[in-house]
Design an enzyme around this catalytic site. Structure first.
Site, short mmCIF file in Angstrom:
data_model
loop_
_atom_site.label_atom_id
_atom_site.label_comp_id
_atom_site.label_asym_id
_atom_site.label_seq_id
_atom_site.Cartn_x
_atom_site.Cartn_y
_atom_site.Cartn_z
N ARG A 177 41.92 59.49 38.20
CA ARG A 177 41.04 59.99 39.27
C ARG A 177 41.78 61.00 40.16
O ARG A 177 41.14 61.88 40.74
CB ARG A 177 40.52 58.82 40.10
CG ARG A 177 39.34 58.14 39.43
CD ARG A 177 38.80 57.00 40.26
NE ARG A 177 37.46 56.62 39.78
CZ ARG A 177 36.83 55.50 40.12
NH1 ARG A 177 37.40 54.65 40.94
NH2 ARG A 177 35.63 55.25 39.66
N LYS B 51 32.00 44.05 37.74
CA LYS B 51 31.11 44.20 38.91
C LYS B 51 29.71 43.79 38.48
O LYS B 51 28.78 44.61 38.38
CB LYS B 51 31.13 45.64 39.42
CG LYS B 51 32.44 46.02 40.10
CD LYS B 51 32.40 47.44 40.64
CE LYS B 51 33.74 47.83 41.23
NZ LYS B 51 33.84 49.28 41.52
N GLY C 215 35.82 53.88 36.39
CA GLY C 215 37.25 54.05 36.61
C GLY C 215 38.04 53.17 35.67
O GLY C 215 39.02 53.60 35.06
N GLY D 195 29.94 52.98 39.00
CA GLY D 195 28.58 52.79 39.52
C GLY D 195 27.83 54.11 39.62
O GLY D 195 26.63 54.17 39.33
N1 LIG Z 1 35.04 38.45 30.67
C1 LIG Z 1 35.60 38.96 31.76
N2 LIG Z 1 35.98 38.17 32.77
C2 LIG Z 1 36.59 38.68 33.88
N3 LIG Z 1 36.84 40.00 34.05
C3 LIG Z 1 36.48 40.82 33.07
C4 LIG Z 1 35.84 40.36 31.89
N4 LIG Z 1 35.61 41.43 31.10
C5 LIG Z 1 36.09 42.50 31.75
N5 LIG Z 1 36.63 42.17 32.93
C6 LIG Z 1 37.29 43.03 33.91
O1 LIG Z 1 36.41 44.03 34.35
C7 LIG Z 1 37.19 45.00 35.04
C8 LIG Z 1 36.49 46.31 35.07
O2 LIG Z 1 35.20 46.14 35.61
P1 LIG Z 1 34.40 47.25 36.47
O3 LIG Z 1 33.01 46.76 36.58
O4 LIG Z 1 35.15 47.55 37.73
O5 LIG Z 1 34.51 48.52 35.48
P2 LIG Z 1 34.19 50.03 35.66
O6 LIG Z 1 32.74 50.24 35.86
O7 LIG Z 1 34.81 50.75 34.49
O8 LIG Z 1 34.99 50.48 36.94
P3 LIG Z 1 34.54 51.06 38.37
O9 LIG Z 1 33.22 50.49 38.73
O10 LIG Z 1 35.66 50.59 39.25
O11 LIG Z 1 34.54 52.52 38.20
C9 LIG Z 1 38.52 45.02 34.31
O12 LIG Z 1 39.56 44.89 35.26
C10 LIG Z 1 38.45 43.83 33.35
O13 LIG Z 1 39.61 43.05 33.34
O1 LIG Z 2 35.51 52.52 41.84
C1 LIG Z 2 34.39 52.98 42.05
O2 LIG Z 2 33.43 52.79 41.29
C2 LIG Z 2 34.19 53.87 43.25
O3 LIG Z 2 35.40 54.26 43.82
C3 LIG Z 2 33.29 53.20 44.28
O4 LIG Z 2 33.88 52.04 44.77
P1 LIG Z 2 32.95 50.88 45.37
O5 LIG Z 2 32.19 50.28 44.22
O6 LIG Z 2 33.89 49.94 46.05
O7 LIG Z 2 32.00 51.54 46.35
#
Ligand SMILES: Nc1ncnc2c1ncn2[C@@H]1O[C@H](COP(=O)(O)OP(=O)(O)OP(=O)(O)O)[C@@H](O)[C@H]1O
Ligand SMILES: O=C(O)[C@H](O)COP(=O)(O)O
Length: 399
Positions: free
Chosen positions: A35, A200, A356, A380
């Site tokens: 990023r 998330k 990310g 998101g």
């Molecule tokens: N079964 C699971 N149990 C717990 N955590 C998990 C599982 N599967 C994946 N993860 C975790 O989910 C995390 C990533 O989730 P996130 O929703 O933040 O992803 P992203 O959408 O790529 O990132 P961001 O929203 O930060 O841009 C990783 O750190 C991973 O370890």
């Molecule tokens: O990691 C992300 O998806 C962005 O930086 C937004 O972060 P947030 O979900 O904490 O608003």
């Protein structure tokens, strides 16, 4: 969207840039700087134009007050390395240190303000509170460039409200992201498959309702799959679960069946005794996760199933890792899906990786970023665009 060119001659002008520096950290070590690197084109363009660049950004979700754990200090250091000159870090968001740091900037220099979420007004739901912080941020600059694509879905002071006060424009990253993602939102080539995972869960379950009207296939892995398994009446042990979403998810399964959208769920799960890199684990059928164990990855049969559902897709969007890929023992599902998407891309599909953590997973697991059509810096934010939503941080930059 208004572009940086519309801001005119920027020499000697103070330009506030909102970047997304929400990078994964291990203590104070940045484990993936994607990023930060993605922010460089806009920053160097502004410094080349002689602007005095003031960057505001968040890290993590601190509770509206300073918290050393979420300091942007590691980011300032890395940004300085990448730019080739020091980046001063203000000790506060808009206070005396921020004002002094900005006043000390020379043409072509970059400074960073401390984590904007150390100020509770940033994320306030009360318009007047956000507007007050936005006015204080705006007082530090003559123009605003929104370049934190990962955060444009947030109606927050440094993303949305400040753009209403200063002459504003979209940065190069935001423009590039919106253009690439539009290939999946405006008449995507079909079959269109969406792969969802990550942790998330509550943020992401909501997007499924909208994706059910857009995609042909939804492949569900990561932390959210357990709410689906529960909705089907299966035990999930101590896996991540959104208990209050189980009925909603049952509704998604019914809607999908009625609309001819395929929801593909894992058939096997890697279940561990605890959340740890070296936790004892076993592969179990998805409908019988033992009590006291937690699912940390999709199993090998599921990986093969997901890959087969991606092989003939023409458009693919992937958001969220399939498992806890940071631990070697639970990275296989994410690897298999990444490889499946790469193979489909070589066969002509248009592929987007969003998030990310997903983008970080691709790099940390050793895949070539160029093997995907587009790697988005937004999690998101990219999902909400794929859903067809209007994002506040984009709408506010539109003429
Ligand atoms: N079964 C699971 N149990 C717990 N955590 C998990 C599982 N599967 C994946 N993860 C975790 O989910 C995390 C990533 O989730 P996130 O929703 O933040 O992803 P992203 O959408 O790529 O990132 P961001 O929203 O930060 O841009 C990783 O750190 C991973 O370890
Ligand atoms: O990691 C992300 O998806 C962005 O930086 C937004 O972060 P947030 O979900 O904490 O608003």
């Amino acid at each position: 969207m208004k572009t940086i060119d519309s801001l005119g001659d920027l020499r000697g002008k103070r330009v506030l840039v909102r970047s997304d520096f929400n990078v994964p950290l291990d203590g104070t070590t940045i484990t993936d700087d994607g990023r930060i690197r993605a922010a460089l084109p806009t920053l160097t363009r502004l410094t080349d134009a002689g602007a005095r660049v003031v960057v505001t950004a968040h890290l993590g979700r601190p509770k509206g007050e300073p918290d050393a754990k979420y300091s942007l200090a590691p980011v300032a250091a890395r940004l300085g390395e990448l730019l080739g000159h020091d980046v001063a870090l203000a000790e506060d968001v808009v206070g005396p240190s921020a004002q002094k740091t900005v006043a000390g900037l020379e043409d072509g220099q970059v400074a960073l303000l401390e984590n904007v979420r150390f100020d509770a007004r940033e994320t306030s739901k009360v318009d007047a509170e956000r507007e007050e912080l936005a006015a204080e941020l705006a007082a530090l600059a003559d123009a605003f460039v929104s370049d934190g694509f990962g955060v444009v879905h947030r109606k927050q002071a440094s993303v949305y409200d400040v753009a209403k006060i200063l002459p504003s424009a979209a940065g190069d990253l935001v423009l590039k992201e919106v253009e690439s993602l539009s290939r999946a939102t405006v008449d995507p080539e079909r079959p269109y498959a969406v792969v969802l995972g990550g942790s998330k869960v509550s943020d992401k379950l909501g997007v499924i309702a909208n994706l059910l009207t857009k995609a042909d296939r939804l492949l569900i892995g990561g932390g959210m799959l357990f709410t689906f398994l529960k909705a089907q009446g299966h035990p999930v042990g101590s896996s991540l679960l959104e208990e209050d979403q189980v009925d909603t998810v049952r509704g998604y399964l019914e809607t999908a069946a009625a609309n001819g959208v395929e929801i593909v769920l894992p058939v096997d799960i890697v279940a561990a005794d605890s959340f740890a890199a070296d936790a004892p684990h076993q592969t179990v059928p998805a409908d019988s996760i033992p009590d006291g164990t937690m699912g940390l990855d999709i199993g090998p049969e599921s990986g093969a199933l997901f890959a087969s559902k991606l092989a003939d897709a023409r458009t693919i969007a992937w958001n969220g890792p399939m498992g806890v890929f940071e631990f070697e023992a639970f990275a296989a599902g994410t690897k298999t899906v990444a490889q499946g998407i790469i193979d489909a891309t070589s066969a002509g599909a248009f592929s987007i990786v969003g998030g990310g953590d997903s983008a970080a997973a691709v790099r940390l697991l050793g895949f070539d970023e160029a093997a995907f059509s587009h790697i988005s810096t937004g999690g998101g934010a990219s999902l909400e665009l794929l859903e067809g939503k209007e994002l506040p941080g984009i709408a506010v930059l539109t003429d």
